[in-house]
Design a protein around this motif. Sequence first.
Motif, PDB file in Angstrom:
ATOM      1  N   LYS A 165       0.839  -1.215   0.000  1.00 20.36           N
ATOM      2  CA  LYS A 165       0.000   0.000   0.000  1.00 20.36           C
ATOM      3  C   LYS A 165       0.868   1.256   0.000  1.00 20.36           C
ATOM      4  O   LYS A 165       0.607   2.210  -0.741  1.00 20.36           O
ATOM      5  N   LYS A 166       1.893   1.254   0.857  1.00 20.17           N
ATOM      6  CA  LYS A 166       2.796   2.420   0.930  1.00 20.17           C
ATOM      7  C   LYS A 166       3.502   2.648  -0.400  1.00 20.17           C
ATOM      8  O   LYS A 166       3.624   3.789  -0.870  1.00 20.17           O
ATOM      9  N   ASP A 167       3.981   1.535  -0.999  1.00 19.73           N
ATOM     10  CA  ASP A 167       4.688   1.647  -2.286  1.00 19.73           C
ATOM     11  C   ASP A 167       3.753   2.171  -3.368  1.00 19.73           C
ATOM     12  O   ASP A 167       4.155   2.998  -4.202  1.00 19.73           O
ATOM     13  N   LEU A 168       2.513   1.693  -3.339  1.00 19.43           N
ATOM     14  CA  LEU A 168       1.539   2.145  -4.339  1.00 19.43           C
ATOM     15  C   LEU A 168       1.249   3.632  -4.183  1.00 19.43           C
ATOM     16  O   LEU A 168       1.195   4.381  -5.163  1.00 19.43           O
ATOM     17  N   LYS A 169       1.083   4.069  -2.923  1.00 14.27           N
ATOM     18  CA  LYS A 169       0.810   5.493  -2.667  1.00 14.27           C
ATOM     19  C   LYS A 169       1.980   6.359  -3.112  1.00 14.27           C
ATOM     20  O   LYS A 169       1.788   7.442  -3.660  1.00 14.27           O
ATOM     21  N   LYS A 170       3.215   5.871  -2.892  1.00 12.80           N
ATOM     22  CA  LYS A 170       4.402   6.623  -3.312  1.00 12.80           C
ATOM     23  C   LYS A 170       4.448   6.754  -4.832  1.00 12.80           C
ATOM     24  O   LYS A 170       4.732   7.823  -5.375  1.00 12.80           O
ATOM     25  N   LYS A 171       4.150   5.648  -5.515  1.00 16.27           N
ATOM     26  CA  LYS A 171       4.160   5.664  -6.980  1.00 16.27           C
ATOM     27  C   LYS A 171       3.081   6.611  -7.520  1.00 16.27           C
ATOM     28  O   LYS A 171       3.314   7.360  -8.473  1.00 16.27           O
ATOM     29  N   MET A 172       1.903   6.538  -6.875  1.00 13.93           N
ATOM     30  CA  MET A 172       0.805   7.398  -7.306  1.00 13.93           C
ATOM     31  C   MET A 172       1.121   8.867  -7.035  1.00 13.93           C
ATOM     32  O   MET A 172       0.802   9.749  -7.840  1.00 13.93           O
ATOM     33  N   ASP A 173       1.747   9.140  -5.903  1.00 17.62           N
ATOM     34  CA  ASP A 173       2.106  10.518  -5.571  1.00 17.62           C
ATOM     35  C   ASP A 173       3.152  11.053  -6.544  1.00 17.62           C
ATOM     36  O   ASP A 173       3.111  12.221  -6.958  1.00 17.62           O
ATOM     37  N   LYS A 174       4.100  10.151  -6.902  1.00 16.34           N
ATOM     38  CA  LYS A 174       5.134  10.544  -7.866  1.00 16.34           C
ATOM     39  C   LYS A 174       4.492  10.843  -9.219  1.00 16.34           C
ATOM     40  O   LYS A 174       4.854  11.829  -9.896  1.00 16.34           O
ATOM     41  N   LYS A 175       3.527  10.010  -9.593  1.00 17.31           N
ATOM     42  CA  LYS A 175       2.834  10.213 -10.863  1.00 17.31           C
ATOM     43  C   LYS A 175       2.025  11.521 -10.839  1.00 17.31           C
ATOM     44  O   LYS A 175       1.964  12.254 -11.828  1.00 17.31           O
ATOM     45  N   ARG A 176       1.410  11.789  -9.671  1.00 25.23           N
ATOM     46  CA  ARG A 176       0.643  13.037  -9.525  1.00 25.23           C
ATOM     47  C   ARG A 176       1.556  14.254  -9.710  1.00 25.23           C
ATOM     48  O   ARG A 176       1.212  15.202 -10.423  1.00 25.23           O
ATOM     49  N   GLN A 177       2.733  14.209  -9.071  1.00 23.58           N
ATOM     50  CA  GLN A 177       3.679  15.315  -9.160  1.00 23.58           C
ATOM     51  C   GLN A 177       4.178  15.496 -10.598  1.00 23.58           C
ATOM     52  O   GLN A 177       4.327  16.627 -11.084  1.00 23.58           O
ATOM     53  N   GLU A 178       4.409  14.350 -11.270  1.00 20.41           N
ATOM     54  CA  GLU A 178       4.849  14.416 -12.664  1.00 20.41           C
ATOM     55  C   GLU A 178       3.769  15.055 -13.546  1.00 20.41           C
ATOM     56  O   GLU A 178       4.083  15.806 -14.475  1.00 20.41           O
ATOM     57  N   ILE A 198      -6.272  18.388 -10.676  1.00 19.95           N
ATOM     58  CA  ILE A 198      -5.321  17.274 -10.919  1.00 19.95           C
ATOM     59  C   ILE A 198      -5.223  16.413  -9.668  1.00 19.95           C
ATOM     60  O   ILE A 198      -5.240  15.176  -9.731  1.00 19.95           O
ATOM     61  N   ASN A 199      -5.124  17.077  -8.499  1.00 27.70           N
ATOM     62  CA  ASN A 199      -5.021  16.357  -7.226  1.00 27.70           C
ATOM     63  C   ASN A 199      -6.273  15.512  -6.967  1.00 27.70           C
ATOM     64  O   ASN A 199      -6.179  14.365  -6.522  1.00 27.70           O
ATOM     65  N   ARG A 200      -7.455  16.119  -7.226  1.00 27.71           N
ATOM     66  CA  ARG A 200      -8.713  15.388  -7.002  1.00 27.71           C
ATOM     67  C   ARG A 200      -8.780  14.155  -7.907  1.00 27.71           C
ATOM     68  O   ARG A 200      -9.196  13.084  -7.487  1.00 27.71           O
ATOM     69  N   SER A 201      -8.357  14.335  -9.131  1.00 26.22           N
ATOM     70  CA  SER A 201      -8.367  13.234 -10.091  1.00 26.22           C
ATOM     71  C   SER A 201      -7.470  12.093  -9.617  1.00 26.22           C
ATOM     72  O   SER A 201      -7.830  10.911  -9.695  1.00 26.22           O
ATOM     73  N   PHE A 202      -6.326  12.482  -9.059  1.00 27.16           N
ATOM     74  CA  PHE A 202      -5.382  11.461  -8.602  1.00 27.16           C
ATOM     75  C   PHE A 202      -5.835  10.802  -7.299  1.00 27.16           C
ATOM     76  O   PHE A 202      -5.602   9.623  -7.077  1.00 27.16           O
ATOM     77  N   VAL A 203      -6.498  11.583  -6.456  1.00 26.88           N
ATOM     78  CA  VAL A 203      -7.028  11.002  -5.213  1.00 26.88           C
ATOM     79  C   VAL A 203      -8.037   9.915  -5.546  1.00 26.88           C
ATOM     80  O   VAL A 203      -8.016   8.819  -4.963  1.00 26.88           O
ATOM     81  N   ASN A 204      -8.927  10.212  -6.493  1.00 26.52           N
ATOM     82  CA  ASN A 204      -9.925   9.221  -6.916  1.00 26.52           C
ATOM     83  C   ASN A 204      -9.255   7.974  -7.501  1.00 26.52           C
ATOM     84  O   ASN A 204      -9.663   6.846  -7.249  1.00 26.52           O
ATOM     85  N   GLU A 205      -8.209   8.232  -8.278  1.00 27.16           N
ATOM     86  CA  GLU A 205      -7.482   7.120  -8.897  1.00 27.16           C
ATOM     87  C   GLU A 205      -6.776   6.270  -7.833  1.00 27.16           C
ATOM     88  O   GLU A 205      -6.782   5.039  -7.893  1.00 27.16           O
ATOM     89  N   VAL A 206      -6.167   6.955  -6.846  1.00 26.17           N
ATOM     90  CA  VAL A 206      -5.482   6.248  -5.751  1.00 26.17           C
ATOM     91  C   VAL A 206      -6.476   5.379  -4.973  1.00 26.17           C
ATOM     92  O   VAL A 206      -6.190   4.223  -4.656  1.00 26.17           O
ATOM     93  N   VAL A 207      -7.652   5.951  -4.697  1.00 24.73           N
ATOM     94  CA  VAL A 207      -8.680   5.198  -3.966  1.00 24.73           C
ATOM     95  C   VAL A 207      -9.060   3.937  -4.725  1.00 24.73           C
ATOM     96  O   VAL A 207      -9.191   2.854  -4.139  1.00 24.73           O
ATOM     97  N   GLN A 208      -9.209   4.063  -6.031  1.00 27.32           N
ATOM     98  CA  GLN A 208      -9.567   2.903  -6.846  1.00 27.32           C
ATOM     99  C   GLN A 208      -8.462   1.839  -6.814  1.00 27.32           C
ATOM    100  O   GLN A 208      -8.730   0.643  -6.690  1.00 27.32           O
ATOM    101  N   TYR A 209      -7.218   2.309  -6.975  1.00 24.07           N
ATOM    102  CA  TYR A 209      -6.083   1.375  -6.960  1.00 24.07           C
ATOM    103  C   TYR A 209      -5.946   0.688  -5.598  1.00 24.07           C
ATOM    104  O   TYR A 209      -5.676  -0.516  -5.525  1.00 24.07           O
ATOM    105  N   ILE A 210      -6.112   1.465  -4.529  1.00 23.04           N
ATOM    106  CA  ILE A 210      -6.018   0.889  -3.174  1.00 23.04           C
ATOM    107  C   ILE A 210      -7.104  -0.161  -2.973  1.00 23.04           C
ATOM    108  O   ILE A 210      -6.867  -1.219  -2.408  1.00 23.04           O
ATOM    109  N   LYS A 211      -8.312   0.154  -3.477  1.00 21.73           N
ATOM    110  CA  LYS A 211      -9.424  -0.797  -3.363  1.00 21.73           C
ATOM    111  C   LYS A 211      -9.109  -2.088  -4.111  1.00 21.73           C
ATOM    112  O   LYS A 211      -9.327  -3.196  -3.605  1.00 21.73           O
ATOM    113  N   ARG A 212      -8.586  -1.957  -5.318  1.00 21.97           N
ATOM    114  CA  ARG A 212      -8.225  -3.133  -6.112  1.00 21.97           C
ATOM    115  C   ARG A 212      -7.108  -3.919  -5.426  1.00 21.97           C
ATOM    116  O   ARG A 212      -7.139  -5.155  -5.398  1.00 21.97           O
TER     117      ARG A 212
END
Length: 241
Positions: A165-178, A198-212
């Motif tokens: 989960k931590k690794d996924l959040k880091k990757k998603m945060d890095k992608k958000r920053q990019e 952009i942040n809202r879009s990524f938060v929604n995406e992170v939630v989906q990925y975390i759920k999966r």
Amino acid sequence: MLHPLCSELEAQTVEELKQQKGFVREQRKQYKEMKELVRKHHRKTSELIKEQTARVSELQSQHQRRRLTLQKSHKRDGKKSRSENSLSTLDQELCELDQECGQKLAELKEQQQQQLLTLRQEQYYSEKYLKREHIKQLVEKLTSIAEESQSAQLKKLRDICEKEKKDLKKKMDKKRQEKINEAKSKDKNLTEEEKLEINRSFVNEVVQYIKRLEDAQSKRQERLQEKHKEIRQQILDEKPK
């Protein structure tokens, strides 16, 4: 697109669990116990056979002494009377003595055979009982080792899940920053509202990925627990009925 992958944990097999030091120590202890019991039984059997052999020898010696005594007695009487009747009486008495000894010897050997058979039966059931108890003890030991190993595996799996989960959040945060940097390079006057979008879009995406990821982790844990259950059942199946 990120694809969160769950690394599988293989449950330890029964054979692998049997390689654990605690189980091997228990096996060695039981081997020594059985070896000592068998040695004790062999000693007791040898002692009985020795006693029985001595008893047979004693009976045979008694018979020989009685024969000699009878022969000497007739020899003394024979000096007084050298009749054929006297010799016939000796032969008859010796024959009766031999028959008596033969009967006693046959009865003694039959009794001894029964004693030996009874002893060996007792020893057989004693060894069989110990072997059965040893199997029960090994099953209990292996069950304990399995539970401890499986508990450790589940803890390790929970730790892996947290790390994933931590690794996924880091990757998603890095992608958000990019994504923000990419938007800035295209439009240097990027507004705060656009950044928030952009942040809202990524938060929604992170939630989906975390759920999966959590769904995949949950299924992985269920598979491992089911395998653990199968292994514990395999161990219980080794227990004497």
